[in-house]
Design an enzyme around this catalytic site. Structure first.
Site, PDB file in Angstrom:
ATOM      1  CE  LYS A 120      41.346  25.595  41.290  1.00  0.00           C
ATOM      2  NZ  LYS A 120      40.366  25.835  40.210  1.00  0.00           N
ATOM      3  CG  ASP A 147      39.205  23.579  43.433  1.00  0.00           C
ATOM      4  OD1 ASP A 147      39.091  24.429  44.345  1.00  0.00           O
ATOM      5  OD2 ASP A 147      38.600  23.662  42.348  1.00  0.00           O
ATOM      6  NE  ARG A 148      40.471  29.094  43.588  1.00  0.00           N
ATOM      7  CZ  ARG A 148      40.348  30.326  43.146  1.00  0.00           C
ATOM      8  NH1 ARG A 148      40.938  31.322  43.792  1.00  0.00           N
ATOM      9  NH2 ARG A 148      39.638  30.590  42.079  1.00  0.00           N
ATOM     10  CG  ASP A 177      35.843  23.832  45.163  1.00  0.00           C
ATOM     11  OD1 ASP A 177      36.589  24.750  45.556  1.00  0.00           O
ATOM     12  OD2 ASP A 177      35.764  23.495  43.969  1.00  0.00           O
ATOM     13  CG  ASP A 235      38.966  26.455  46.976  1.00  0.00           C
ATOM     14  OD1 ASP A 235      39.286  25.290  47.271  1.00  0.00           O
ATOM     15  OD2 ASP A 235      38.478  26.752  45.859  1.00  0.00           O
ATOM     16  CB  SER A 243      35.084  27.688  43.950  1.00  0.00           C
ATOM     17  OG  SER A 243      36.384  27.216  44.005  1.00  0.00           O
ATOM     18  CG  HIS A 244      37.214  31.611  45.152  1.00  0.00           C
ATOM     19  ND1 HIS A 244      37.031  30.891  43.986  1.00  0.00           N
ATOM     20  CD2 HIS A 244      37.167  32.904  44.815  1.00  0.00           C
ATOM     21  CE1 HIS A 244      36.899  31.743  42.983  1.00  0.00           C
ATOM     22  NE2 HIS A 244      36.976  32.975  43.451  1.00  0.00           N
TER      23      HIS A 244
HETATM   24  C1  VG1 Z   1      39.322  31.872  38.825  1.00  0.00           C
HETATM   25  C2  VG1 Z   1      40.817  31.676  38.654  1.00  0.00           C
HETATM   26  C3  VG1 Z   1      41.100  30.494  37.765  1.00  0.00           C
HETATM   27  C4  VG1 Z   1      40.419  29.252  38.353  1.00  0.00           C
HETATM   28  C5  VG1 Z   1      38.943  29.530  38.508  1.00  0.00           C
HETATM   29  C6  VG1 Z   1      38.204  28.393  39.163  1.00  0.00           C
HETATM   30  O1  VG1 Z   1      38.739  32.170  37.579  1.00  0.00           O
HETATM   31  O2  VG1 Z   1      41.419  32.841  38.144  1.00  0.00           O
HETATM   32  O3  VG1 Z   1      42.487  30.315  37.651  1.00  0.00           O
HETATM   33  O4  VG1 Z   1      40.614  28.140  37.523  1.00  0.00           O
HETATM   34  O5  VG1 Z   1      38.746  30.685  39.336  1.00  0.00           O
HETATM   35  O6  VG1 Z   1      38.735  28.078  40.417  1.00  0.00           O
HETATM   36  P1  VG1 Z   1      38.382  33.669  37.128  1.00  0.00           P
HETATM   37  O7  VG1 Z   1      37.683  33.530  35.833  1.00  0.00           O
HETATM   38  O8  VG1 Z   1      37.537  34.250  38.228  1.00  0.00           O
HETATM   39  O9  VG1 Z   1      39.673  34.400  37.039  1.00  0.00           O
HETATM   40  V1  VG1 Z   1      37.705  27.541  41.640  1.00  0.00           V
HETATM   41  O10 VG1 Z   1      38.670  26.944  42.890  1.00  0.00           O
HETATM   42  O11 VG1 Z   1      36.883  28.980  41.934  1.00  0.00           O
HETATM   43  O12 VG1 Z   1      36.753  26.454  40.938  1.00  0.00           O
HETATM   44 CO    CO Z   2      37.745  25.890  44.210  1.00  0.00          CO
END
Ligand code: VG1
Ligand code: CO
Length: 563
Positions: A390, A293-294, A291, A289, A119-120
């Protein structure tokens, strides 16, 4: 076509393959240096699928293009084949965004999907790699399944693999392989964008969006894919199809290390976009981000739309999106730490509002049960029941649909919204890579303080503000659909005026611990709603740091990122 022998390879189990908020994320070196590390996890995922469904079933595979993705896809192919999966559908060159994978799983009625992404989190040889598993609804595996994957991984003694099987990821079309006693195994390489683009055409009014982006009075947009997976989607859909000029899209070629940056759309890591927007040349800006989704939404001159507000604005203007005119609006939801801005919209529209734990997986059941249309998280996640993830580009087209209908600027739409509904001032402080023991101890101590008899009712002051504690708990959620209970989802201190201080540990980091502090405070005085959130929330931040002793206990004097 040749015969592939399946082999059972001996392995040793790992104890650290517990999926986090969304998938397993580790340093690339962890995958490379621990023998069978990726293989074990892939086998554990596939072992959760029903053996009787595998031969007729399909799995969708895609990723955000990060380093190690292609190696992992070849392993998935070999392991899926040896486990009797009938068909894999893979994005060309392995590329497919998380929302697109969700879309394709649903369209094909696949048994699930595997997404190669962290992801990010940063990528490259020294960055992170990750594996997410989505189920047949298209959504992230719920806790019941991720627990099962973890259990299997802890006891794994062998995995099944066809080590000779290799696929060509770059040529669109079908490849068929004979695998032992199974029916022929098919790998289908598909266009990464096509299905997803087709879905968006059904959701939005493309003619209106085209006029907005390329008509005589078009607005100028700047979309920053941050070298992540969404680049090809932006180019194909926003530039080619909706006619936005080529300079509307930047960093649109997925790269293995995201150009050395964090592919994280926030004010810190998307600073380039923020600075460009400040120049005033563009009316609307967005970043995504790794992947896809953000999303982060910006207006002219860099006007920042807080994600908690973003979902509320979309909710208040939901009729600007044709999809919801067809489906109706079934309910709204936000994750617990997300500000209450959406609650105000739900109240005004007389709609049900659900408050779920952090992580998109908790929205899926509500959507499947027809209780939820629109939802969001403060972490730059926005989406709807069109899929079960998302969806960054969806959020951008949702905002553009509102701009096209209302013919106002982002800033004016936001300000109108605050005037009408009041404003939830919100901020999040992230303390990244804190020593794990120190972070755990801080949270444990804080919980003790909060659960102390005298805590509720106690008053805390900072500057000229005083807040009285009304409620203190560790958030627990009972799923309204299947009654499953998720405990320990974040420490909440709720004050008598509704203001909230929330602490939780991140479940997506790969080194040390990340502490997140969230502050939410509602203001309806029209004289105050345009203030700077950092100024408005300073007393609550101060109180949060005092109660938690975060700085003393972690040695951190300031956060890594402020949103
Ligand atoms: C974070 C965010 C959460 C989101 C998750 C996955 O998780 O706070 O809201 O759903 O990332 O997003 P955490 O446990 O680090 O707070 V992604 O775009 O990284 O799949
Ligand atoms: Co993501």
């Amino acid at each position: 076509t040749f015969l592939n022998k399946q082999h059972y390879l001996e392995t040793k189990p790992y104890t650290d393959q517990k999926p986090g908020t969304s998938g397993l994320r580790k340093r690339v070196t962890v995958f490379q240096q621990n023998q069978h590390y990726a293989e074990n996890f892939i086998q554990s995922i596939i072992s959760t699928t029903e053996p009787s469904q595998r031969q007729e079933g399909s799995l969708v595979v895609g990723g955000d293009g990060r380093f190690f993705m292609k190696d992992a896809i070849q392993l998935i192919v070999q392991i899926a084949a040896a486990n009797g999966i009938g068909r894999l559908v893979i994005g060309q060159d392995g590329i497919m965004s998380t929302p697109a994978v969700s879309c394709v799983i649903r369209k094909l009625k696949a048994i699930g999907g595997i997404i190669l992404t962290a992801s990010h989190n940063p990528g490259g040889p020294n960055g992170d790699f990750g594996i997410k598993y989505n189920i047949s609804s298209g959504g992230p595996a719920p806790e019941g399944i991720t627990d099962k994957i973890f259990q299997i991984s802890k006891g794994l003694q062998e995995y099944h693999i066809c080590p000779e099987l290799k696929v060509d990821l770059s040529t669109i079309g079908k490849q068929t392989f004979e695998v032992d006693t199974f029916k022929p195994f098919t790998v289908e390489i598909v266009d990464s964008v096509a299905s997803y683009a087709e879905m968006l055409r059904d959701i939005f009014d493309f003619a209106a969006l085209k006029k907005l982006l390329s008509g005589p009075n078009h607005i100028n947009v700047r979309l920053d894919a941050m070298h992540g997976v969404v680049g090809p989607y932006v180019k194909k859909i926003v530039c080619e199809e909706l006619g936005a000029p080529a300079n509307s899209a930047v960093n649109c070629v997925p790269s293995e290390d995201f150009g050395g940056h964090h592919p994280d759309p926030n004010l810190t890591y998307a600073a380039d976009l923020v600075n460009t927007m400040k120049g005033g040349e563009y009316d609307f800006g967005a970043a995504f981000d790794g992947d896809g989704d953000r999303n982060m939404i910006l207006g002219k001159h860099g006007f920042f739309v807080n994600p908690s507000d973003s979902v509320a604005v979309i909710g208040a203007n939901i009729t600007c999106i044709p999809y919801f005119q067809k489906t109706g609006v079934k309910g709204l939801a936000r994750s617990m730490p997300t500000s209450g801005a959406l609650d105000n919209v739900a109240k005004a529209l007389k709609m049900e509002l659900y408050e779920t734990p952090t992580g998109w997986k908790f929205f899926g059941n509500l959507m499947d049960a027809g209780k939820l249309s629109l939802c969001g998280e403060e972490s730059f996640g926005t989406g709807s029941d069109h899929i079960r993830e998302k969806d960054g580009l969806w959020a951008v087209l949702a905002w553009l649909s509102i701009l096209a209908t209302r013919k106002q600027s982002v800033e004016d739409i936001m300000k109108d919204h605050w005037q009408k509904f009041g404003r939830n001032f919100f901020t999040r402080y992230d303390y990244e890579e804190v020593d794990s023991d120190a972070a755990n101890k801080m949270i444990a101590d804080l919980q003790n303080t909060m659960f102390d008899k005298g805590f509720v009712g106690q008053k805390f002051s900072s500057g000229d503000k005083t807040y009285q504690v009304e409620k203190a708990d560790n958030f627990a959620y009972t799923d309204p659909v299947d009654s499953s209970v998720s405990k320990g989802q974040g420490l909440r201190i709720i004050f008598s005026d509704g203001s909230r201080i929330i602490f939780r540990l991140s479940g997506t980091g790969s080194a040390g611990a990340t502490i997140r502090l969230y502050i939410d405070s509602y203001e309806k005085d029209p004289q105050k709603i345009y203030q700077d959130p950092q100024v408005m929330l300073a007393p609550l931040v101060d109180i949060a740091l005092k109660i938690s002793q975060l700085q003393e206990k972690t040695g951190r004097t300031g956060p890594t990122v402020i949103t």
